[in-house]
Scaffold this motif. Sequence first.
Motif, PDB file in Angstrom:
ATOM      1  N   HIS A  55      -9.168 -58.014  61.970  1.00  0.00           N
ATOM      2  CA  HIS A  55      -8.635 -58.832  60.876  1.00  0.00           C
ATOM      3  C   HIS A  55      -8.402 -57.995  59.630  1.00  0.00           C
ATOM      4  CE1 HIS A  55      -8.365 -62.250  58.084  1.00  0.00           C
ATOM      5  NE2 HIS A  55      -8.005 -62.928  59.159  1.00  0.00           N
ATOM      6  N   VAL A  56      -7.408 -58.390  58.830  1.00  0.00           N
ATOM      7  CA  VAL A  56      -7.129 -57.632  57.599  1.00  0.00           C
ATOM      8  C   VAL A  56      -8.266 -57.732  56.596  1.00  0.00           C
ATOM      9  CG1 VAL A  56      -4.862 -57.057  56.739  1.00  0.00           C
ATOM     10  CG2 VAL A  56      -5.317 -59.376  57.535  1.00  0.00           C
ATOM     11  N   GLN A  57      -8.878 -58.896  56.569  1.00  0.00           N
ATOM     12  CA  GLN A  57      -9.985 -59.103  55.637  1.00  0.00           C
ATOM     13  C   GLN A  57     -11.191 -58.322  56.131  1.00  0.00           C
ATOM     14  OE1 GLN A  57     -11.318 -60.905  53.065  1.00  0.00           O
ATOM     15  NE2 GLN A  57      -9.307 -61.331  52.173  1.00  0.00           N
ATOM     16  N   MET A  58     -11.668 -57.432  55.283  1.00  0.00           N
ATOM     17  CA  MET A  58     -12.734 -56.540  55.703  1.00  0.00           C
ATOM     18  C   MET A  58     -13.970 -57.310  56.147  1.00  0.00           C
ATOM     19  SD  MET A  58     -15.308 -54.252  55.033  1.00  0.00           S
ATOM     20  CE  MET A  58     -15.655 -53.975  53.313  1.00  0.00           C
ATOM     21  N   GLU A  59     -14.309 -58.328  55.361  1.00  0.00           N
ATOM     22  CA  GLU A  59     -15.534 -59.074  55.651  1.00  0.00           C
ATOM     23  C   GLU A  59     -15.441 -59.761  57.019  1.00  0.00           C
ATOM     24  OE1 GLU A  59     -18.177 -58.878  54.091  1.00  0.00           O
ATOM     25  OE2 GLU A  59     -17.408 -57.774  52.366  1.00  0.00           O
TER      26      GLU A  59
ATOM     27  N   LYS B  82     -13.828 -69.160  56.495  1.00  0.00           N
ATOM     28  CA  LYS B  82     -13.737 -68.593  57.838  1.00  0.00           C
ATOM     29  C   LYS B  82     -15.017 -67.857  58.212  1.00  0.00           C
ATOM     30  CE  LYS B  82      -8.779 -68.403  58.136  1.00  0.00           C
ATOM     31  NZ  LYS B  82      -7.572 -67.585  58.226  1.00  0.00           N
ATOM     32  N   GLN B  83     -15.653 -67.271  57.219  1.00  0.00           N
ATOM     33  CA  GLN B  83     -16.924 -66.613  57.501  1.00  0.00           C
ATOM     34  C   GLN B  83     -17.957 -67.636  57.969  1.00  0.00           C
ATOM     35  OE1 GLN B  83     -17.952 -64.413  53.964  1.00  0.00           O
ATOM     36  NE2 GLN B  83     -15.959 -63.414  53.998  1.00  0.00           N
ATOM     37  N   TYR B  84     -17.956 -68.771  57.284  1.00  0.00           N
ATOM     38  CA  TYR B  84     -18.842 -69.851  57.714  1.00  0.00           C
ATOM     39  C   TYR B  84     -18.542 -70.208  59.164  1.00  0.00           C
ATOM     40  CZ  TYR B  84     -20.976 -71.407  53.270  1.00  0.00           C
ATOM     41  OH  TYR B  84     -21.732 -71.521  52.153  1.00  0.00           O
TER      42      TYR B  84
ATOM     43  N   GLN C   5     -13.474 -58.948  59.430  1.00  0.00           N
ATOM     44  CA  GLN C   5     -13.404 -57.946  60.484  1.00  0.00           C
ATOM     45  C   GLN C   5     -14.815 -57.495  60.864  1.00  0.00           C
ATOM     46  OE1 GLN C   5     -11.830 -54.184  59.360  1.00  0.00           O
ATOM     47  NE2 GLN C   5     -10.800 -53.930  61.308  1.00  0.00           N
ATOM     48  N   GLN C   6     -15.594 -57.231  59.835  1.00  0.00           N
ATOM     49  CA  GLN C   6     -16.958 -56.775  60.068  1.00  0.00           C
ATOM     50  C   GLN C   6     -17.726 -57.799  60.894  1.00  0.00           C
ATOM     51  OE1 GLN C   6     -19.114 -56.024  56.491  1.00  0.00           O
ATOM     52  NE2 GLN C   6     -20.967 -55.439  57.568  1.00  0.00           N
ATOM     53  N   ARG C   7     -17.579 -59.047  60.481  1.00  0.00           N
ATOM     54  CA  ARG C   7     -18.222 -60.127  61.189  1.00  0.00           C
ATOM     55  C   ARG C   7     -17.764 -60.187  62.651  1.00  0.00           C
ATOM     56  NH1 ARG C   7     -21.374 -63.037  58.026  1.00  0.00           N
ATOM     57  NH2 ARG C   7     -20.929 -61.445  56.493  1.00  0.00           N
ATOM     58  N   GLY C   8     -16.444 -60.074  62.808  1.00  0.00           N
ATOM     59  CA  GLY C   8     -15.881 -60.124  64.154  1.00  0.00           C
ATOM     60  C   GLY C   8     -16.486 -59.046  65.037  1.00  0.00           C
ATOM     61  N   VAL C   9     -16.537 -57.827  64.500  1.00  0.00           N
ATOM     62  CA  VAL C   9     -17.072 -56.707  65.281  1.00  0.00           C
ATOM     63  C   VAL C   9     -18.556 -56.909  65.562  1.00  0.00           C
ATOM     64  CG1 VAL C   9     -17.551 -54.250  65.231  1.00  0.00           C
ATOM     65  CG2 VAL C   9     -15.361 -55.104  64.405  1.00  0.00           C
ATOM     66  N   GLU C  10     -19.270 -57.280  64.525  1.00  0.00           N
ATOM     67  CA  GLU C  10     -20.718 -57.393  64.673  1.00  0.00           C
ATOM     68  C   GLU C  10     -21.106 -58.483  65.648  1.00  0.00           C
ATOM     69  OE1 GLU C  10     -21.565 -55.927  60.142  1.00  0.00           O
ATOM     70  OE2 GLU C  10     -22.213 -57.938  60.744  1.00  0.00           O
TER      71      GLU C  10
ATOM     72  N   GLN D 290     -18.289 -61.583  46.828  1.00  0.00           N
ATOM     73  CA  GLN D 290     -18.093 -62.049  48.182  1.00  0.00           C
ATOM     74  C   GLN D 290     -19.261 -61.659  49.077  1.00  0.00           C
ATOM     75  OE1 GLN D 290     -14.260 -60.944  49.296  1.00  0.00           O
ATOM     76  NE2 GLN D 290     -14.023 -62.548  50.780  1.00  0.00           N
ATOM     77  N   ASP D 291     -19.813 -60.506  48.769  1.00  0.00           N
ATOM     78  CA  ASP D 291     -20.954 -60.047  49.559  1.00  0.00           C
ATOM     79  C   ASP D 291     -22.021 -61.114  49.638  1.00  0.00           C
ATOM     80  OD1 ASP D 291     -21.310 -56.499  49.081  1.00  0.00           O
ATOM     81  OD2 ASP D 291     -19.644 -57.745  49.744  1.00  0.00           O
ATOM     82  N   ALA D 292     -22.274 -61.696  48.476  1.00  0.00           N
ATOM     83  CA  ALA D 292     -23.351 -62.668  48.431  1.00  0.00           C
ATOM     84  C   ALA D 292     -23.010 -63.891  49.252  1.00  0.00           C
ATOM     85  CB  ALA D 292     -23.625 -63.060  47.001  1.00  0.00           C
ATOM     86  N   ASP D 293     -21.749 -64.276  49.190  1.00  0.00           N
ATOM     87  CA  ASP D 293     -21.325 -65.441  49.944  1.00  0.00           C
ATOM     88  C   ASP D 293     -21.504 -65.223  51.436  1.00  0.00           C
ATOM     89  OD1 ASP D 293     -18.763 -66.050  47.629  1.00  0.00           O
ATOM     90  OD2 ASP D 293     -20.551 -67.252  48.004  1.00  0.00           O
TER      91      ASP D 293
END
Lengths: 228, 852
Positions: free
Chosen positions: B581-585, B549-551, B587-592, B630-633
């Motif tokens: 989103h519940v997933q922090m990563e 989903k990050q991709y 969510q961060q992406r969404g906000v950013e 996950q950070d790296a991904d």
Amino acid sequence: MIKAILVFNNHGKPRLIKFYQYFVEELQQQIIKETFQLVSKRDDNVCNFLEGGSLIGGSDYKLIYRHYATLYFVFCVDSSESELGILDLIQVFVETLDKCFENVCELDLIFHVDKVHYILNELVMGGMVLETNMSEILARISEQNKLEKQETGLAAARARAKPFSLLSSATGATILSEFHLKIEILLVECPFVNKSQLNLGACVYSLLSNRRITLTFKYVFYFNRSSS
Amino acid sequence: MNPTDHGFNPAFNMAVIKEVFNEALERVRTPTPMRLRDLIRQIRAARTAAEERGVINKECAYIRSTFREEDSVWRCRNIAKLLYIHMLGYPAHFGQLECLKLIASPRFTDKRIGYLGAMLLLDERQDVHLLITNCLKNDLNSSTQFVVGLALCTLGAIASPEMSRDLAGEVERLMKSPNAYVRKKAALCAYRIILKVPELMEIFLPATRSLLSEKNHGVLITGVSLITEMCENSVDTLQHFKKIVPNLVRILKNLILAGYSPEHDVSGVSDPFLQVKILRLLRILGKNDVEASEAMNDILAQVATNTETTKNVGNTILYETVLSIMDIRSESGLRVLAINILGRFLLNNDKNIRYVALNTLLKTVHVDTSAVQRHRTTILECLKDPDVSIRRRALELSFALVNANNIKAMMKELLTFLEKADPEFKEMASSRIVLAAERYSPSIKWHLDTLLSVLIAAGNYIRDDVVSNVIQLMTANPSQQSYMVGQLWSALENDNSDRQPLIQIATWCIGEFGDMLLSPDSNVQISETEVIAVYHRLLTSPQNSPITKQYCLTSLTKLSTRFQHPDTHKIQELIESFGSHVQMELQQRGVEYSQLFGKYAYLRNGLLERMPALEITKPSTNTHNGSVSQDADEEESVSPAENQSNSNALLVLLGGDTGDNDIIKPPAKAPSLDTNQDLLDLLGGLDSGMDSISEKPIDLKLNNDSSIQNNNNILSMINSTPDYLAEPLPITPQTRDTTVYDKGGLRIDFSSQKAADVPNTTSINVSAHNTTATDFTEFVFQAAVPRTFQLKLLPPSGTIITADGGTVTQILRVTTPTPAPVRMRIRKLTTSLPTVFNDNLTFCGASNFSPD
């Protein structure tokens, strides 16, 4: 080298386990379970070699098995053994068992595990093939059985021959003294004493009191009302 | 009172007799142990496991109690029962000592069961071994061959190094015994002893040679086994036994030529076991030895041609012969014969034979590839075999056969196999296909097509490194981008089994080359709404992993700049929905990313430009996306150009390791103010988020209020330094001056200089200025770099910065393994700064220098 020989039935119940490399008991059982799971899910029309068991030896080892009716014969071997050769060896083992037990079946293996071990010990020793000549193996096994029989014989065999003669009459005393021996009583059933047996009782008693016999009880005295 | 004196008194005698018998009854009835047969019946009658356990526990308790009572009559029977119980997997070690007692008994029956028990029950405890050694020694000298046989057999099974040393002499003597039964067992015993204690080999050498002049096949086979072991054990012995090659050849010849002998015949072949053993020994003796090989050539040819192959036994021998021919320096004609035999094996109906044929071909493929190539079609056929063992072998062999000439044809078969393969094969097969395609691909288009097929066929079993490899390949080949993005789009559209690697690659590519997808000359005709609809499906599907989903999110954001007439509103809505989103990563992406549609929309085009072509690195087999955190991904999806090993190193650094190598103390007298705590703090704030900006050569002035607290994430970067992003500062290639810290009257300037002679070393001149009216005493400057870098701090010019413009300078040398931007974390310690700094001794700052 053969690392282990396992025989189990279609439900994974072990019928013979022999390890040529030391494993603690728990691990042995685990190996049997794992091997059974690997082997039992294979069809009959696939090859008899299997790799990928993790417990013995890792990648260097193979499971070579044959399935006979209700039993699996599994040999765990390392790469120094010829796969096809081991298959032949299993065949020789089973044929030898067949000759020893006359139409071997699972029940023979269950009730005579010790004998199966003796036969195996003449075929494979320390993980290496010792002898593949079936008649030689059979001859040695029967010689050893004979030796065992001889030993259990002696006193026992003679006493077993005619235990009832003791009951026959007053001659019991002479018989007993002739045997000069151990009267071994396994089981005394119905120690009903009637007149005809008084003589016997007397003679036993007299022998006892004369300390001419030592009593170790092993053989069966049938005191039977009908025995006159 | 003596009844004989008083004549016969029936009444009295009756009483006495009764007493006697009752006593007998008492003695006999209680201890008669259950017979083995009855125990087995009881166990078999048990309906549940618990019931069985009950029966066995009861019996075990009973057996234990009899062992305590020294009742010798039933010991045999009890041990036999115990062995059965042991086989079922219950503990039976308490029978060990009883076995020893049985062994010590003079009766053969006792010894037989005792030794059997010893073989099965004994563990590796020293004390028991000591006890048994003595018994063994006695029995090895027994006059009964079977007692000797039992002792040898047991020694062979349980020999420990100590026992081996103690009894080697006896065994050696027995190897020369006139009795063949004893001799063969002694030979195998010697084999086991050598396994345990190789030094003992010496004493067996003379006796071993004479074993070969035997007639008895049992002795011969054990002798050959012993020699094989000796030869494998030491080179000297191998040389010593080269002499016996003619003997072995003669024995083998006799076996083949000898007519039918009923004793050793196994379905028409004379003692195949012995033949196999001899062939194996010949292989060891003839390896890399021209002379010995010469002596064997004839007999091997004879065996290969004369053996009857209708039965399994014949094939056993042939198989062994082929292995020997391949291993020794045999004539070329013989090798051809051997490969042909294997070819026949491959066509055999018997699965076992096919299996060994594949196995052998696999061993010989490196020696003689062209010969094996001839059987390629048959091998590929074996890929369709229902037997998993055969499939596995065939697969390995197929990969070994792939080369530049046959890659196209082979790959077709392999891909078909991959589609239908079991999950256990997919990972291995897919990664090897990828490797093979990389090595031998005839064209880049074919390569990409193959990779796409693998992605579709192997689904989620693909190893993670494939994803980055494909992306690299895509960026490096602009000519294929338009075509591939279309292909990937169709694959993505038709994908209904949630193949994560495929989705990741497809979304990455569509995000990157979305304009090509929608251009009129693309091979698919789609509309922007369709694309967004697919993204909507991907982003909302619960089957897709957060990484996927990050991709998708990043890709979607990029698409907003790729489309001609983007429906920004829809995209924005989709992205903003991830803001909670519940997933922090995520969510961060969404906000950013939603910031890029609002306040900072003017940044979007610049920020989301196409990535530069990636350098194709050698595929490293151990780089897994998953193994990095996950950070790296996540980071990779933002800027895949980032060298992954760098982020790895940073993660190591972040791991909270307070080792001294992470921070280099200046050589001056540094005041150690609870350093550990400080170091933790120092490292704690270092976030890999910095990586994402580090590739752009920007000088980052740290914002006073935010940079200490926040995570240095992308958002904060945007917040604090928008102007730098929009128009990067001009870079002086050689020297640049930066103020990295200016607070409370302390200013620290960096001026970096690339050392001319050492390419990857940057010198940084640190100068600290005091603009306050008080002196800073005990000023210490510290810096930390990721582990892959090397940092050298030269002594400072002083530790006191005098008031009103006093300066202390210090030189740092940073060496990076590759020409990469320098990253570091610094802090300074002084005791005389205003309180606020004394409390916050740890200053987290970072500076990016790009010397190039």
